[in-house]
Scaffold this motif. Structure first.
Motif, PDB file in Angstrom:
ATOM      1  N   GLY A 164       0.779  -1.233   0.000  1.00 52.99           N
ATOM      2  CA  GLY A 164       0.000   0.000   0.000  1.00 52.99           C
ATOM      3  C   GLY A 164       0.798   1.263   0.000  1.00 52.99           C
ATOM      4  O   GLY A 164       0.263   2.344   0.303  1.00 52.99           O
ATOM      5  N   LEU A 165       2.078   1.194  -0.324  1.00 56.88           N
ATOM      6  CA  LEU A 165       2.931   2.372  -0.347  1.00 56.88           C
ATOM      7  C   LEU A 165       3.157   2.795  -1.798  1.00 56.88           C
ATOM      8  O   LEU A 165       3.730   2.055  -2.588  1.00 56.88           O
ATOM      9  CB  LEU A 165       4.276   2.053   0.321  1.00 56.88           C
ATOM     10  CG  LEU A 165       5.232   3.213   0.566  1.00 56.88           C
ATOM     11  CD1 LEU A 165       4.606   4.238   1.509  1.00 56.88           C
ATOM     12  CD2 LEU A 165       6.546   2.698   1.145  1.00 56.88           C
ATOM     13  N   LEU A 166       2.678   4.007  -2.138  1.00 60.16           N
ATOM     14  CA  LEU A 166       2.713   4.477  -3.529  1.00 60.16           C
ATOM     15  C   LEU A 166       3.527   5.760  -3.641  1.00 60.16           C
ATOM     16  O   LEU A 166       3.533   6.597  -2.722  1.00 60.16           O
ATOM     17  CB  LEU A 166       1.295   4.712  -4.047  1.00 60.16           C
ATOM     18  CG  LEU A 166       0.361   3.491  -4.034  1.00 60.16           C
ATOM     19  CD1 LEU A 166      -1.025   3.905  -4.522  1.00 60.16           C
ATOM     20  CD2 LEU A 166       0.918   2.364  -4.892  1.00 60.16           C
ATOM     21  N   ARG A 167       4.171   5.930  -4.808  1.00 58.51           N
ATOM     22  CA  ARG A 167       4.987   7.116  -5.080  1.00 58.51           C
ATOM     23  C   ARG A 167       4.125   8.328  -5.404  1.00 58.51           C
ATOM     24  O   ARG A 167       3.039   8.207  -5.959  1.00 58.51           O
ATOM     25  CB  ARG A 167       5.918   6.850  -6.273  1.00 58.51           C
ATOM     26  CG  ARG A 167       7.087   5.956  -5.956  1.00 58.51           C
ATOM     27  CD  ARG A 167       7.719   5.423  -7.237  1.00 58.51           C
ATOM     28  NE  ARG A 167       8.128   6.489  -8.138  1.00 58.51           N
ATOM     29  CZ  ARG A 167       9.364   6.968  -8.241  1.00 58.51           C
ATOM     30  NH1 ARG A 167      10.330   6.466  -7.496  1.00 58.51           N
ATOM     31  NH2 ARG A 167       9.650   7.921  -9.100  1.00 58.51           N
ATOM     32  N   LEU A 168       4.643   9.489  -5.054  1.00 55.36           N
ATOM     33  CA  LEU A 168       4.024  10.765  -5.422  1.00 55.36           C
ATOM     34  C   LEU A 168       5.034  11.538  -6.270  1.00 55.36           C
ATOM     35  O   LEU A 168       6.016  12.076  -5.751  1.00 55.36           O
ATOM     36  CB  LEU A 168       3.647  11.576  -4.181  1.00 55.36           C
ATOM     37  CG  LEU A 168       2.501  11.051  -3.311  1.00 55.36           C
ATOM     38  CD1 LEU A 168       2.327  11.932  -2.081  1.00 55.36           C
ATOM     39  CD2 LEU A 168       1.209  10.996  -4.098  1.00 55.36           C
ATOM     40  N   ASN A 169       4.794  11.594  -7.576  1.00 55.37           N
ATOM     41  CA  ASN A 169       5.644  12.362  -8.481  1.00 55.37           C
ATOM     42  C   ASN A 169       4.745  13.347  -9.237  1.00 55.37           C
ATOM     43  O   ASN A 169       4.356  13.119 -10.384  1.00 55.37           O
ATOM     44  CB  ASN A 169       6.361  11.440  -9.456  1.00 55.37           C
ATOM     45  CG  ASN A 169       7.424  12.159 -10.255  1.00 55.37           C
ATOM     46  OD1 ASN A 169       7.749  13.319  -9.988  1.00 55.37           O
ATOM     47  ND2 ASN A 169       7.974  11.488 -11.259  1.00 55.37           N
TER      48      ASN A 169
END
Length: 222
Positions: A164-169
């Motif tokens: 459940g850990l997603l990148r923010l770009n």
């Protein structure tokens, strides 16, 4: 007195000849009969009064029972209300506890994820620092190293996504203070004010909650 005796004898002669005869011979019997008659009337009055009292007493008892019933119904209502409130409070506590348990399951790895983010940042910087023009077959060692770093970075992102850990770009997106942290504001030609022009550090969200905001540069009016 004689007239009364004569009337009594006349009334009793057809039915009670012996009593009529006795009255004729003894006037004292008339007084006795009169007293017995008065006594009978008094007994009837006493019985009637007793019956009236008995009729009144049940009314008082019924009134007391009605009052007692009303008190018991009021007490039952209060106890029922308290019981319902206790049930509602217990249900609220159960729901809050369940929510806390679920959040603990989801976000219990939060500290661990923050530590791993530093590893992911190092891998990203390592792959970016390798000159692309040097990645050739003539440099097999550098090429193998670069490919290994890229594969490691891809794999760690898969692990992040699994948990459940997603990148923010957010390049080009609107600035959101809940997800982004502005390092600077600068006017940029051709860019809409309030949008993100540069991402200095990638951000991450854990199950929809911002774990680390992205460090960004925001476009402002000229």
């Amino acid at each position: 007195m004689a007239a009364v005796a004569q009337c009594v004898r006349g009334a009793l002669r057809p039915r009670y000849p012996l009593l009529s005869f006795s009255l004729r011979t003894s006037p004292r019997l008339l007084c006795v009969a009169t007293q017995q008659k008065n006594t009978g009337q008094n007994l009837e009055e006493d019985q009637s009064q007793s019956q009236n009292e008995q009729k009144v007493e049940p009314s008082s008892a019924e009134k007391m029972l009605t009052e007692e019933k009303a008190k018991l119904e009021e007490q039952l209502k209060e106890v029922t209300d308290k019981y319902k409130r206790a049930l509602a409070d217990a249900e609220n506590v159960r729901q809050r506890s369940q929510k806390l348990v679920e959040e603990a399951k989801l976000y219990g790895i939060q500290s661990f994820c923050k530590d791993l983010l530093e590893v992911a940042d190092i891998l990203e910087k390592a792959t970016e620092s390798v000159p692309k023009e040097e990645i050739k077959d003539e440099n097999p060692h550098l090429k193998s190293l670069y490919e290994g770093l890229v594969m490691t970075e891809v794999q760690i992102q898969k692990v992040f996504k699994k948990h459940g850990l997603l990148r923010l770009n957010p390049v080009g997106a609107k600035f959101d203070p809940y997800e982004h942290e502005a390092l600077f504001h600068a006017p940029m030609e051709g860019k809409e004010p309030g949008t993100i022009a540069l991402v200095s550090k990638i951000g991450y969200k854990l199950h929809g909650r911002t774990l680390r905001p992205a460090l960004v540069g925001v476009v402002k009016d000229a």
